[in-house]
Design a protein around this motif. Sequence first.
Motif: not given
Length: 125
Positions: A109-125
């Motif tokens: 779950s930690i890896a999933a959250v980190v991956g989701w946050l990583n994807q989310w910040f790349h999308f807005w960045g």
Amino acid sequence: MALFSGNRKVRSRRPKSAQDLKKEPALQRNSRHLAKRSDELNSKIHRLECFITAAPEIERRQRLANVNIVPPMEATPSPRKRRVPIAKQRARRSQHLRMATEGLLVLGSIAAVVGWLNQWFHFWG
């Protein structure tokens, strides 16, 4: 009796003949034997009394001699392994399995959250 080096008298190993025993009065033989046995016992008692008297001093000397000596590692007793009942083994195994599963779920779950946050910040960045 035979005479050997050092002028010590040693009794011969050959047993006395019946005639020699007959000549020697029984009471005299018995009293000599008892006197010899009494002397032996008295000397043993004396030795033991001396040892008992000297025991505290001997113990103190040994303790002082061994003050700076460390016993070897092999001399320490290893802990005994006790047999664990099968039911207890199964309970431990299932508990370990539950803990491992829980740990994997937390890490996943930690890896999933980190991956989701990583994807989310790349999308807005």
